[in-house]
Design a protein around this motif. Structure first.
Motif, PDB file in Angstrom:
ATOM      1  N   GLU A 185       1.987  -6.794  -2.376  1.00  0.00           N
ATOM      2  CA  GLU A 185       0.547  -6.828  -2.135  1.00  0.00           C
ATOM      3  C   GLU A 185       0.184  -5.741  -1.131  1.00  0.00           C
ATOM      4  O   GLU A 185       0.833  -5.625  -0.075  1.00  0.00           O
ATOM      5  CB  GLU A 185       0.129  -8.196  -1.568  1.00  0.00           C
ATOM      6  CG  GLU A 185       0.428  -9.371  -2.482  1.00  0.00           C
ATOM      7  CD  GLU A 185      -0.498  -9.435  -3.688  1.00  0.00           C
ATOM      8  OE1 GLU A 185      -1.480  -8.666  -3.742  1.00  0.00           O
ATOM      9  OE2 GLU A 185      -0.227 -10.251  -4.579  1.00  0.00           O
ATOM     10  N   ALA A 186      -0.840  -4.930  -1.439  1.00  0.00           N
ATOM     11  CA  ALA A 186      -1.281  -3.890  -0.501  1.00  0.00           C
ATOM     12  C   ALA A 186      -1.703  -4.545   0.805  1.00  0.00           C
ATOM     13  O   ALA A 186      -2.527  -5.455   0.816  1.00  0.00           O
ATOM     14  CB  ALA A 186      -2.433  -3.101  -1.096  1.00  0.00           C
ATOM     15  N   SER A 212      -0.293   1.703  -2.130  1.00  0.00           N
ATOM     16  CA  SER A 212      -0.108   0.629  -3.103  1.00  0.00           C
ATOM     17  C   SER A 212       1.276   0.772  -3.748  1.00  0.00           C
ATOM     18  O   SER A 212       1.916   1.818  -3.627  1.00  0.00           O
ATOM     19  CB  SER A 212      -1.214   0.695  -4.151  1.00  0.00           C
ATOM     20  OG  SER A 212      -1.315   2.003  -4.665  1.00  0.00           O
ATOM     21  N   PRO A 213       1.782  -0.262  -4.442  1.00  0.00           N
ATOM     22  CA  PRO A 213       3.140  -0.213  -5.003  1.00  0.00           C
ATOM     23  C   PRO A 213       3.383   0.999  -5.906  1.00  0.00           C
ATOM     24  O   PRO A 213       2.546   1.349  -6.728  1.00  0.00           O
ATOM     25  CB  PRO A 213       3.239  -1.519  -5.800  1.00  0.00           C
ATOM     26  CG  PRO A 213       2.274  -2.435  -5.132  1.00  0.00           C
ATOM     27  CD  PRO A 213       1.142  -1.572  -4.678  1.00  0.00           C
ATOM     28  N   GLN A 214       4.546   1.623  -5.702  1.00  0.00           N
ATOM     29  CA  GLN A 214       4.959   2.784  -6.493  1.00  0.00           C
ATOM     30  C   GLN A 214       6.305   2.479  -7.145  1.00  0.00           C
ATOM     31  O   GLN A 214       7.065   1.649  -6.647  1.00  0.00           O
ATOM     32  CB  GLN A 214       5.088   4.028  -5.600  1.00  0.00           C
ATOM     33  CG  GLN A 214       3.841   4.359  -4.789  1.00  0.00           C
ATOM     34  CD  GLN A 214       2.650   4.746  -5.651  1.00  0.00           C
ATOM     35  OE1 GLN A 214       2.792   5.471  -6.616  1.00  0.00           O
ATOM     36  NE2 GLN A 214       1.473   4.246  -5.290  1.00  0.00           N
ATOM     37  N   ALA A 215       6.614   3.191  -8.210  1.00  0.00           N
ATOM     38  CA  ALA A 215       7.836   2.887  -8.981  1.00  0.00           C
ATOM     39  C   ALA A 215       9.109   3.254  -8.240  1.00  0.00           C
ATOM     40  O   ALA A 215      10.118   2.546  -8.348  1.00  0.00           O
ATOM     41  CB  ALA A 215       7.792   3.621 -10.320  1.00  0.00           C
ATOM     42  N   ASP A 216       9.088   4.359  -7.473  1.00  0.00           N
ATOM     43  CA  ASP A 216      10.366   4.850  -6.942  1.00  0.00           C
ATOM     44  C   ASP A 216      10.404   5.072  -5.430  1.00  0.00           C
ATOM     45  O   ASP A 216      11.374   5.616  -4.921  1.00  0.00           O
ATOM     46  CB  ASP A 216      10.757   6.149  -7.665  1.00  0.00           C
ATOM     47  CG  ASP A 216       9.656   7.198  -7.592  1.00  0.00           C
ATOM     48  OD1 ASP A 216       8.559   6.875  -7.098  1.00  0.00           O
ATOM     49  OD2 ASP A 216       9.893   8.336  -8.037  1.00  0.00           O
ATOM     50  N   MET A 279      -5.223  -0.441   5.465  1.00  0.00           N
ATOM     51  CA  MET A 279      -6.517  -0.201   4.816  1.00  0.00           C
ATOM     52  C   MET A 279      -6.392   0.864   3.720  1.00  0.00           C
ATOM     53  O   MET A 279      -6.991   0.736   2.649  1.00  0.00           O
ATOM     54  CB  MET A 279      -7.555   0.254   5.846  1.00  0.00           C
ATOM     55  CG  MET A 279      -7.674  -0.649   7.055  1.00  0.00           C
ATOM     56  SD  MET A 279      -7.762  -2.398   6.596  1.00  0.00           S
ATOM     57  CE  MET A 279      -8.082  -3.140   8.175  1.00  0.00           C
ATOM     58  N   VAL A 280      -5.591   1.896   3.982  1.00  0.00           N
ATOM     59  CA  VAL A 280      -5.363   2.931   2.961  1.00  0.00           C
ATOM     60  C   VAL A 280      -4.602   2.322   1.781  1.00  0.00           C
ATOM     61  O   VAL A 280      -4.912   2.611   0.620  1.00  0.00           O
ATOM     62  CB  VAL A 280      -4.602   4.133   3.567  1.00  0.00           C
ATOM     63  CG1 VAL A 280      -4.155   5.110   2.474  1.00  0.00           C
ATOM     64  CG2 VAL A 280      -5.483   4.861   4.578  1.00  0.00           C
ATOM     65  N   ALA A 281      -3.625   1.446   2.082  1.00  0.00           N
ATOM     66  CA  ALA A 281      -2.876   0.793   0.997  1.00  0.00           C
ATOM     67  C   ALA A 281      -3.823  -0.039   0.117  1.00  0.00           C
ATOM     68  O   ALA A 281      -3.751   0.014  -1.114  1.00  0.00           O
ATOM     69  CB  ALA A 281      -1.777  -0.093   1.580  1.00  0.00           C
ATOM     70  N   MET A 282      -4.718  -0.800   0.758  1.00  0.00           N
ATOM     71  CA  MET A 282      -5.666  -1.629  -0.002  1.00  0.00           C
ATOM     72  C   MET A 282      -6.643  -0.763  -0.795  1.00  0.00           C
ATOM     73  O   MET A 282      -6.953  -1.056  -1.955  1.00  0.00           O
ATOM     74  CB  MET A 282      -6.424  -2.560   0.951  1.00  0.00           C
ATOM     75  CG  MET A 282      -5.554  -3.631   1.588  1.00  0.00           C
ATOM     76  SD  MET A 282      -6.555  -4.706   2.648  1.00  0.00           S
ATOM     77  CE  MET A 282      -5.293  -5.481   3.646  1.00  0.00           C
ATOM     78  N   LEU A 283      -7.106   0.313  -0.156  1.00  0.00           N
ATOM     79  CA  LEU A 283      -8.021   1.229  -0.844  1.00  0.00           C
ATOM     80  C   LEU A 283      -7.337   1.844  -2.064  1.00  0.00           C
ATOM     81  O   LEU A 283      -7.923   1.924  -3.153  1.00  0.00           O
ATOM     82  CB  LEU A 283      -8.486   2.318   0.129  1.00  0.00           C
ATOM     83  CG  LEU A 283      -9.500   3.324  -0.402  1.00  0.00           C
ATOM     84  CD1 LEU A 283     -10.800   2.635  -0.812  1.00  0.00           C
ATOM     85  CD2 LEU A 283      -9.792   4.391   0.667  1.00  0.00           C
ATOM     86  N   ASN A 284      -6.077   2.253  -1.899  1.00  0.00           N
ATOM     87  CA  ASN A 284      -5.328   2.837  -3.017  1.00  0.00           C
ATOM     88  C   ASN A 284      -5.126   1.823  -4.143  1.00  0.00           C
ATOM     89  O   ASN A 284      -5.122   2.185  -5.325  1.00  0.00           O
ATOM     90  CB  ASN A 284      -3.978   3.381  -2.538  1.00  0.00           C
ATOM     91  CG  ASN A 284      -4.121   4.650  -1.714  1.00  0.00           C
ATOM     92  OD1 ASN A 284      -5.216   5.180  -1.582  1.00  0.00           O
ATOM     93  ND2 ASN A 284      -3.021   5.135  -1.157  1.00  0.00           N
ATOM     94  N   GLN A 285      -4.956   0.542  -3.771  1.00  0.00           N
ATOM     95  CA  GLN A 285      -4.834  -0.488  -4.799  1.00  0.00           C
ATOM     96  C   GLN A 285      -6.139  -0.607  -5.584  1.00  0.00           C
ATOM     97  O   GLN A 285      -6.130  -0.736  -6.812  1.00  0.00           O
ATOM     98  CB  GLN A 285      -4.480  -1.840  -4.162  1.00  0.00           C
ATOM     99  CG  GLN A 285      -4.253  -2.938  -5.203  1.00  0.00           C
ATOM    100  CD  GLN A 285      -3.715  -4.231  -4.601  1.00  0.00           C
ATOM    101  OE1 GLN A 285      -2.955  -4.206  -3.646  1.00  0.00           O
ATOM    102  NE2 GLN A 285      -4.111  -5.359  -5.174  1.00  0.00           N
TER     103      GLN A 285
END
Length: 402
Positions: A185-186, A212-216, A279-285
């Motif tokens: 979760e972001a 936000s979550p990335q594959a690698d 906040m950047v993680a949530m925004l990216n999500q």
């Protein structure tokens, strides 16, 4: 617990108010002296500054005050349980803590281990330990059932370092085993553990995942602390800044209970300094969902020189008309341009922000130093924002992480 034991624990409340920090400071010295391996679990910077003893004293006091109905402490228990899981704390560790806590009460208060007060605290501690162990087991079970997740420590390589500002660098972390990564979760965080040369020990620290979550890869964005700071708050952060790309570090699985709740609501993000990372993680999500509702991104920092990810936010704003921003520089430099770099100077004053950006039905997320968040929460409540719509994440000494 018997009614008599509950009365005995409640009777120690005045003593804990008066001497709680002395007791918990003694406890930590005793426990870490008897169990030196735990020095790689506890933050020794917080030990040195006294922040850990102070935090535990507050927790013990709160527990004693609410001994008749510990369920009121459940939100705090859940918060701490996530942190314990990120440090790989296991059920047997509670026996070590309990034994040293009871002996510390006996030794600091000069009472026998056979005193009924020790029995009462043994019962109280057993009740609390069971609550933590149950809560943590549920989180461990969730990690086991999550594809790509793991328990304990896993080796990661620093795949890339990107300088975000004069103080903040982003670290792109790839699993050394080349295996999968979990969806998280972001807003959640990881623990990172590195060898700190000054201590001759490995040390853990929590950092919010800043995208936000990335594959690698997992990404954290870390502020370099002033090395003249004798409280050693920056031992792990500064060690990370000195590590080269390709270096290996230990990482725990993403966890935490501060994250974006509803992407289909209006969301307002309010951050101070390095508090912008969740906040950047949530925004990216929200960007991955094509930003379904209007978003307000409010950020306060000292100047453009320490304004991390400024370009990223500008690019998103140009791309998504639903994104509004408001930036405050406390001490703008001559080269900082009003309108282009920032909207206001001094401290953030939410009363000066256009009310259109502060929707009464939005979810509000706060992250930054404790006084900063307390001030913003006070203003939001005064503006009529419902308390249940305000969510906050603490960091720094005495806070949760970063």
């Amino acid at each position: 617990m018997t009614p008599q034991q509950i009365d005995l624990v409640k009777a120690t409340v005045p003593v804990l108010r008066e001497n709680g920090v002395a007791l918990t400071g003694y406890f930590y010295n005793r426990m870490l002296g008897n169990n030196p391996h735990l020095k790689e679990t506890f933050n020794m910077g917080h030990q040195r500054s006294g922040a850990q003893a102070q935090a535990l004293a507050g927790a013990v006091l709160a527990y004693a005050e609410n001994i008749e109905d510990p369920s009121v402490l459940l939100p705090v228990v859940e918060l701490i349980a996530h942190k314990h899981v990120s440090l790989n704390i296991q059920a047997p560790d509670y026996n070590i803590v309990g034994e040293n806590l009871l002996h510390s009460i006996s030794e600091v208060l000069s009472i026998s281990m056979q005193d009924p007060l020790i029995d009462a605290w043994a019962a109280a501690y057993g009740q609390l330990a069971d609550l933590f162990i149950r809560t943590e087991k549920a989180i461990y079970d969730q990690h086991q059932q999550t594809k790509g997740s793991w328990l304990g420590w896993r080796n990661f390589k620093i795949a890339k370092k990107v300088v975000e500002s004069d103080e903040i660098t982003s670290f792109y972390l790839s699993p050394s085993d080349g295996g999968e990564l979990p969806k998280y979760e972001a807003g959640q965080y990881i623990s990172v553990r590195v060898f700190v040369a000054e201590l001759g020990l490995k040390q853990p620290r929590q950092y919010t995942l800043s995208t936000s979550p990335q594959a690698d890869y997992l990404r954290i964005s870390v502020k370099r602390e002033d090395e003249k700071n004798d409280l050693a708050a920056g031992w792990v952060s500064n060690t990370l800044h000195h590590l080269l790309e390709g270096s290996e570090i230990e990482v725990s699985a993403p966890t935490g209970n501060f994250f974006l709740i509803d992407p289909n609501k209006r969301n307002v993000f309010i951050s101070g300094g390095v508090g912008l990372t969740p906040m950047v993680a949530m925004l990216n999500q929200l960007v991955t969902l094509d930003m379904p509702q209007p978003v307000t991104f409010i950020h306060a920092c000292r100047s453009k020189h320490v304004h991390a990810m400024k370009q990223h936010i500008h690019e998103l704003k140009a791309q998504y008309p639903r994104l509004s921003t408001f930036t405050v520089y406390e001490f703008p430099h001559q080269s900082d341009k009003l309108d282009e770099d920032y909207d206001a100077t001094g401290r953030l004053d939410l009363n000066a922000v256009d009310r259109i950006l502060l929707s009464p039905d939005a979810d509000y997320y706060l992250c930054g130093p404790m006084p900063f968040m307390a001030e913003q929460q006070k203003v939001l409540l005064a503006q009529g924002i419902a308390a249940e719509n305000i969510h906050s994440e603490a960091f720094g000494t005495g806070g949760v992480h970063h």
